[in-house]
Design an enzyme around this catalytic site. Structure first.
Site, PDB file in Angstrom:
ATOM      1  N   LYS A 232       0.810  -1.221   0.000  1.00 15.17           N
ATOM      2  CA  LYS A 232       0.000   0.000   0.000  1.00 15.17           C
ATOM      3  C   LYS A 232       0.847   1.278   0.000  1.00 15.17           C
ATOM      4  CE  LYS A 232      -4.020  -2.083   2.229  1.00 15.17           C
ATOM      5  NZ  LYS A 232      -5.094  -1.930   3.197  1.00 15.17           N
TER       6      LYS A 232
ATOM      7  N   ASP B   2      -9.963   2.604   2.825  1.00 16.00           N
ATOM      8  CA  ASP B   2     -10.029   1.738   4.015  1.00 16.00           C
ATOM      9  C   ASP B   2     -10.752   2.421   5.180  1.00 16.00           C
ATOM     10  OD1 ASP B   2      -8.818  -0.577   3.052  1.00 16.00           O
ATOM     11  OD2 ASP B   2      -6.803   0.187   3.444  1.00 16.00           O
TER      12      ASP B   2
HETATM   13  P1  NDP Z   1      -0.026  -4.486  12.373  1.00 20.11           P
HETATM   14  O1  NDP Z   1       0.860  -5.664  12.313  1.00 20.11           O
HETATM   15  O2  NDP Z   1       0.389  -3.211  11.710  1.00 20.11           O
HETATM   16  O3  NDP Z   1      -0.360  -4.135  13.935  1.00 20.11           O
HETATM   17  C1  NDP Z   1      -0.722  -5.146  14.820  1.00 20.11           C
HETATM   18  C2  NDP Z   1      -1.088  -4.547  16.200  1.00 20.11           C
HETATM   19  O4  NDP Z   1      -1.628  -5.610  16.959  1.00 20.11           O
HETATM   20  C3  NDP Z   1       0.074  -3.967  16.998  1.00 20.11           C
HETATM   21  O5  NDP Z   1      -0.370  -2.821  17.670  1.00 20.11           O
HETATM   22  C4  NDP Z   1       0.394  -5.095  17.998  1.00 20.11           C
HETATM   23  O6  NDP Z   1       0.896  -4.627  19.231  1.00 20.11           O
HETATM   24  C5  NDP Z   1      -0.972  -5.673  18.219  1.00 20.11           C
HETATM   25  N1  NDP Z   1      -0.959  -7.078  18.627  1.00 20.11           N
HETATM   26  C6  NDP Z   1      -0.556  -8.149  17.904  1.00 20.11           C
HETATM   27  N2  NDP Z   1      -0.770  -9.289  18.601  1.00 20.11           N
HETATM   28  C7  NDP Z   1      -1.340  -8.931  19.771  1.00 20.11           C
HETATM   29  C8  NDP Z   1      -1.787  -9.652  20.909  1.00 20.11           C
HETATM   30  N3  NDP Z   1      -1.709 -11.001  20.983  1.00 20.11           N
HETATM   31  N4  NDP Z   1      -2.328  -8.963  21.947  1.00 20.11           N
HETATM   32  C9  NDP Z   1      -2.431  -7.633  21.887  1.00 20.11           C
HETATM   33  N5  NDP Z   1      -2.003  -6.879  20.847  1.00 20.11           N
HETATM   34  C10 NDP Z   1      -1.455  -7.516  19.804  1.00 20.11           C
HETATM   35  O7  NDP Z   1      -1.433  -4.984  11.803  1.00 20.11           O
HETATM   36  P2  NDP Z   1      -2.496  -4.250  10.837  1.00 20.11           P
HETATM   37  O8  NDP Z   1      -2.881  -2.944  11.428  1.00 20.11           O
HETATM   38  O9  NDP Z   1      -2.004  -4.278   9.437  1.00 20.11           O
HETATM   39  O10 NDP Z   1      -3.722  -5.288  10.910  1.00 20.11           O
HETATM   40  C11 NDP Z   1      -4.371  -5.517  12.137  1.00 20.11           C
HETATM   41  C12 NDP Z   1      -5.578  -6.431  11.944  1.00 20.11           C
HETATM   42  O11 NDP Z   1      -6.544  -5.796  11.108  1.00 20.11           O
HETATM   43  C13 NDP Z   1      -5.231  -7.756  11.283  1.00 20.11           C
HETATM   44  O12 NDP Z   1      -5.893  -8.766  11.994  1.00 20.11           O
HETATM   45  C14 NDP Z   1      -5.794  -7.623   9.870  1.00 20.11           C
HETATM   46  O13 NDP Z   1      -6.217  -8.878   9.397  1.00 20.11           O
HETATM   47  C15 NDP Z   1      -6.972  -6.699  10.092  1.00 20.11           C
HETATM   48  N6  NDP Z   1      -7.348  -5.887   8.917  1.00 20.11           N
HETATM   49  C16 NDP Z   1      -8.642  -5.949   8.448  1.00 20.11           C
HETATM   50  C17 NDP Z   1      -9.067  -5.185   7.373  1.00 20.11           C
HETATM   51  C18 NDP Z   1     -10.487  -5.283   6.898  1.00 20.11           C
HETATM   52  O14 NDP Z   1     -10.809  -4.805   5.797  1.00 20.11           O
HETATM   53  N7  NDP Z   1     -11.365  -5.856   7.648  1.00 20.11           N
HETATM   54  C19 NDP Z   1      -8.139  -4.255   6.676  1.00 20.11           C
HETATM   55  C20 NDP Z   1      -6.817  -4.249   7.244  1.00 20.11           C
HETATM   56  C21 NDP Z   1      -6.445  -5.046   8.327  1.00 20.11           C
HETATM   57  P3  NDP Z   1       2.490  -4.342  19.505  1.00 20.11           P
HETATM   58  O15 NDP Z   1       2.764  -2.948  18.975  1.00 20.11           O
HETATM   59  O16 NDP Z   1       2.624  -4.441  20.990  1.00 20.11           O
HETATM   60  O17 NDP Z   1       3.251  -5.409  18.766  1.00 20.11           O
END
Ligand code: NDP
Length: 263
Positions: free
Chosen positions: A63, A99
């Site tokens: 993206k 988005d």
């Molecule tokens: P990123 O990898 O950029 O960010 C992930 C975040 O989740 C971080 O803040 C991380 O925290 C946190 N995290 C990961 N695992 C855990 C856990 N076990 N407990 C608590 N916090 C956790 O992800 P994205 O923003 O790209 O995507 C996030 C979600 O959104 C995904 O599941 C993706 O599938 C979904 N999504 C859905 C869309 C839709 O159209 N419905 C579009 C885009 C995404 P930390 O900083 O501490 O590591």
């Protein structure tokens, strides 16, 4: 016939071809939407033109590369530097981001939202927080770790880690973490999630394709909620409207794209 595609890596799982083709077929729009497994994001522009595309969607991890590939950026994409929709206008690539607008569209029946808590601080949280602030909502962010909170502080969000969290009343809580995607984890310790959900009117999750433990917890409390499919549908409707250059009505796109989720 117009040709559209989604670029991503991986891309095999994407629902976008089914969503858009269902719209084209039912509205007799002479177009086809396919998927392109693009490994090297820097090849996006040349691949777009080599395939003779009229428009495209872009998903993880390209993206930001898509933002660079465009000749002109319009709307919210300018603010976040991330493009998920490209329209070919006379061989100029115009980049958009649907988005966050798609999320707002998806929750349009949620009434009187003023204060929101975002769980997580990744890419999705960044786009949503910028959009929510644009809507003049009060935005708080709760993340597992401190590292990624700087960006949100600079935007003017109230930021917490699990250790510093102070509970307030919210209108909406959105889970943007990947907790619950491939496991059965909650996005924060169980007691904290229970407390948060006892102090909000609405809940939403970015994850789709399953009822996450977070969403299950919200549903158990009788909260009105949306899963990530609503967000996916919202961005798809707005992308389809842009790619077909407003030739199709939003209501028709909505109806048939929603229908594709039944397949
Ligand atoms: P990123 O990898 O950029 O960010 C992930 C975040 O989740 C971080 O803040 C991380 O925290 C946190 N995290 C990961 N695992 C855990 C856990 N076990 N407990 C608590 N916090 C956790 O992800 P994205 O923003 O790209 O995507 C996030 C979600 O959104 C995904 O599941 C993706 O599938 C979904 N999504 C859905 C869309 C839709 O159209 N419905 C579009 C885009 C995404 P930390 O900083 O501490 O590591």
């Amino acid at each position: 016939m117009k040709l559209f595609a989604i670029f991503g890596d991986p891309v095999a799982h994407s629902r976008s071809p089914l969503m858009h083709n269902t719209v084209f077929k039912n509205l007799h729009y002479d177009a086809c939407y396919t998927r392109v497994h693009l490994l090297d994001g820097s090849k996006l522009r040349e691949t777009f033109f080599a395939l003779g595309l009229s428009g495209a969607n872009v998903t993880v991890p390209h993206k930001e590369e898509a933002f660079k590939a465009c000749d002109e950026i319009r709307g919210f994409a300018k603010k976040v530097g991330v493009v998920n929709t490209i329209v070919n206008e006379n061989d100029k690539l115009i980049g958009y981001n649907t988005d966050a607008d798609g999320f707002i569209y998806a929750i349009s029946e949620f009434e009187n939202i003023k204060k929101v808590l975002i769980l997580g601080a990744g890419g999705t949280a960044k786009a949503l927080s910028a959009k929510f602030l644009e809507e003049s909502w009060d935005v708080s962010v709760l993340n597992r770790s401190e590292n990624r909170l700087g960006y949100f502080k600079s935007l003017g969000c109230t930021c917490f880690t699990w250790d510093s969290f102070k509970l307030e009343e919210y209108d909406l809580v959105v889970n943007t973490t990947s907790a619950g995607l491939k496991d059965d984890n909650l996005p924060a310790p169980s007691e904290m999630i229970e407390n948060i959900l006892n102090h909000t009117r609405y809940a939403a999750d970015a994850i789709y394709g399953k009822v996450t433990p977070f969403l299950q917890c919200a549903q158990n409390k009788g909260l009105t909620s949306k899963d990530g499919a609503a967000m996916l549908l919202g961005q798809g409707i707005l992308a389809n409207e842009l790619m077909t250059r407003n030739e199709l009505s939003k209501e028709d796109i909505h109806r048939f794209m929603q229908e594709s989720f039944l397949y």
